[in-house]
Design a protein around this motif. Sequence first.
Motif, PDB file in Angstrom:
ATOM      1  N   PRO A  22       5.093  37.710 -36.752  1.00 34.33           N
ATOM      2  CA  PRO A  22       3.936  37.640 -37.655  1.00 34.33           C
ATOM      3  C   PRO A  22       2.978  38.806 -37.406  1.00 34.33           C
ATOM      4  O   PRO A  22       2.769  39.217 -36.256  1.00 34.33           O
ATOM      5  N   ALA A  23       2.410  39.343 -38.473  1.00 26.48           N
ATOM      6  CA  ALA A  23       1.361  40.378 -38.400  1.00 26.48           C
ATOM      7  C   ALA A  23       1.824  41.701 -37.796  1.00 26.48           C
ATOM      8  O   ALA A  23       1.007  42.500 -37.359  1.00 26.48           O
ATOM      9  N   LEU A 165      11.235  45.512 -37.467  1.00 26.67           N
ATOM     10  CA  LEU A 165       9.958  46.126 -37.113  1.00 26.67           C
ATOM     11  C   LEU A 165       9.465  45.568 -35.781  1.00 26.67           C
ATOM     12  O   LEU A 165       9.559  44.370 -35.531  1.00 26.67           O
ATOM     13  N   THR A 166       8.909  46.440 -34.939  1.00 24.37           N
ATOM     14  CA  THR A 166       8.315  46.001 -33.677  1.00 24.37           C
ATOM     15  C   THR A 166       6.950  46.661 -33.502  1.00 24.37           C
ATOM     16  O   THR A 166       6.644  47.671 -34.147  1.00 24.37           O
ATOM     17  N   ALA A 167       6.126  46.081 -32.636  1.00 28.21           N
ATOM     18  CA  ALA A 167       4.812  46.627 -32.292  1.00 28.21           C
ATOM     19  C   ALA A 167       4.399  46.036 -30.955  1.00 28.21           C
ATOM     20  O   ALA A 167       4.931  44.995 -30.544  1.00 28.21           O
ATOM     21  N   PRO A 168       3.460  46.664 -30.239  1.00 31.36           N
ATOM     22  CA  PRO A 168       2.998  46.108 -28.958  1.00 31.36           C
ATOM     23  C   PRO A 168       2.488  44.677 -29.140  1.00 31.36           C
ATOM     24  O   PRO A 168       1.799  44.379 -30.117  1.00 31.36           O
ATOM     25  N   GLU A 169       2.837  43.803 -28.188  1.00 33.18           N
ATOM     26  CA  GLU A 169       2.497  42.387 -28.302  1.00 33.18           C
ATOM     27  C   GLU A 169       0.995  42.154 -28.462  1.00 33.18           C
ATOM     28  O   GLU A 169       0.566  41.325 -29.271  1.00 33.18           O
ATOM     29  N   ASP A 170       0.159  42.884 -27.700  1.00 30.00           N
ATOM     30  CA  ASP A 170      -1.282  42.659 -27.768  1.00 30.00           C
ATOM     31  C   ASP A 170      -1.846  43.016 -29.141  1.00 30.00           C
ATOM     32  O   ASP A 170      -2.770  42.358 -29.641  1.00 30.00           O
ATOM     33  N   VAL A 171      -1.268  44.031 -29.776  1.00 30.28           N
ATOM     34  CA  VAL A 171      -1.711  44.429 -31.113  1.00 30.28           C
ATOM     35  C   VAL A 171      -1.356  43.339 -32.128  1.00 30.28           C
ATOM     36  O   VAL A 171      -2.172  42.968 -32.978  1.00 30.28           O
ATOM     37  N   VAL A 172      -0.137  42.825 -32.028  1.00 31.60           N
ATOM     38  CA  VAL A 172       0.318  41.782 -32.949  1.00 31.60           C
ATOM     39  C   VAL A 172      -0.534  40.524 -32.807  1.00 31.60           C
ATOM     40  O   VAL A 172      -0.968  39.931 -33.799  1.00 31.60           O
ATOM     41  N   GLU A 174      -3.603  40.179 -31.694  1.00 33.21           N
ATOM     42  CA  GLU A 174      -4.951  40.393 -32.213  1.00 33.21           C
ATOM     43  C   GLU A 174      -4.963  40.333 -33.745  1.00 33.21           C
ATOM     44  O   GLU A 174      -5.885  39.779 -34.347  1.00 33.21           O
ATOM     45  N   ARG A 175      -3.931  40.881 -34.367  1.00 34.68           N
ATOM     46  CA  ARG A 175      -3.836  40.834 -35.830  1.00 34.68           C
ATOM     47  C   ARG A 175      -3.628  39.403 -36.318  1.00 34.68           C
ATOM     48  O   ARG A 175      -4.161  39.004 -37.355  1.00 34.68           O
ATOM     49  N   ILE A 176      -2.844  38.618 -35.586  1.00 30.97           N
ATOM     50  CA  ILE A 176      -2.633  37.217 -35.949  1.00 30.97           C
ATOM     51  C   ILE A 176      -3.961  36.464 -35.911  1.00 30.97           C
ATOM     52  O   ILE A 176      -4.292  35.689 -36.825  1.00 30.97           O
ATOM     53  N   LYS A 177      -4.739  36.669 -34.863  1.00 31.42           N
ATOM     54  CA  LYS A 177      -6.028  35.985 -34.726  1.00 31.42           C
ATOM     55  C   LYS A 177      -6.978  36.376 -35.854  1.00 31.42           C
ATOM     56  O   LYS A 177      -7.679  35.520 -36.412  1.00 31.42           O
ATOM     57  N   THR A 178      -6.996  37.654 -36.196  1.00 33.01           N
ATOM     58  CA  THR A 178      -7.871  38.120 -37.277  1.00 33.01           C
ATOM     59  C   THR A 178      -7.450  37.529 -38.613  1.00 33.01           C
ATOM     60  O   THR A 178      -8.292  37.042 -39.389  1.00 33.01           O
ATOM     61  N   GLU A 191      -1.544  29.102 -33.112  1.00 33.26           N
ATOM     62  CA  GLU A 191      -0.831  29.114 -31.837  1.00 33.26           C
ATOM     63  C   GLU A 191       0.666  29.216 -32.047  1.00 33.26           C
ATOM     64  O   GLU A 191       1.378  29.859 -31.270  1.00 33.26           O
ATOM     65  N   GLU A 192       1.157  28.589 -33.117  1.00 31.19           N
ATOM     66  CA  GLU A 192       2.591  28.655 -33.426  1.00 31.19           C
ATOM     67  C   GLU A 192       2.987  30.082 -33.783  1.00 31.19           C
ATOM     68  O   GLU A 192       4.047  30.568 -33.363  1.00 31.19           O
ATOM     69  N   ARG A 193       2.139  30.768 -34.541  1.00 28.33           N
ATOM     70  CA  ARG A 193       2.414  32.168 -34.902  1.00 28.33           C
ATOM     71  C   ARG A 193       2.429  33.053 -33.646  1.00 28.33           C
ATOM     72  O   ARG A 193       3.274  33.936 -33.509  1.00 28.33           O
ATOM     73  N   ILE A 194       1.460  32.820 -32.756  1.00 27.15           N
ATOM     74  CA  ILE A 194       1.395  33.602 -31.533  1.00 27.15           C
ATOM     75  C   ILE A 194       2.636  33.360 -30.673  1.00 27.15           C
ATOM     76  O   ILE A 194       3.217  34.298 -30.097  1.00 27.15           O
ATOM     77  N   ALA A 195       3.061  32.098 -30.591  1.00 28.96           N
ATOM     78  CA  ALA A 195       4.266  31.778 -29.823  1.00 28.96           C
ATOM     79  C   ALA A 195       5.489  32.482 -30.409  1.00 28.96           C
ATOM     80  O   ALA A 195       6.341  32.981 -29.676  1.00 28.96           O
TER      81      ALA A 195
END
Length: 199
Positions: A22-23, A165-172, A174-178, A191-195
Amino acid sequence: QENMQNIHGPPNGRFIVIFGPPAVGKNTVTNYVRQRLFHFEWTLRVTTRLPRISEGETQGDPLIFISKEQYEKLKNGEPVAADYDNQNGLTDPYYIEMINENIALGNELSELSEKPKEGTSYATLKSLVDGRLKQGWSFVNHSQSEKGITSRLESFKDNILLVNLTAPEDVVIERIKTRSKNEGTPAAATEERIATARE
């Protein structure tokens, strides 16, 4: 871009799936492809969720936004009419005609996804997509789950192309939270998206 222009597989079009957590930026990439390669269309996919206005989503781009009542009629093979009573009801006759054409062609649906926590459902108008692939149309869409990718492989195995597509976990994350904050997404769904992003 040079490589993308050569992915058509005669005599049919291609069904491209951009996948990742996600994101990660799937919408950004699919928009880039469609803006520069005019022969690509969004997959004819419906959903009961609301458009993400903050991300520029509109009716038909990237999804056909319908009401839950219209979704149930589609699943049951019943003709869909304009729904003026539901805030997410589809009223555009162009897209209503597409849905009803899918029903008339046999009403095969694929990639059905129903998410109780978010209260949303998705489905691809497979009968209509199959017909247009044979006419040389190409489609681009995206998925964030292994189940979604597997389902698309089964549905469009003769025409599919996968792009990861991949991206650094911390960036992803933060985008999910936003995104969740902007959409008012329930905490459990966030939380499910973050997991999912951490898998």
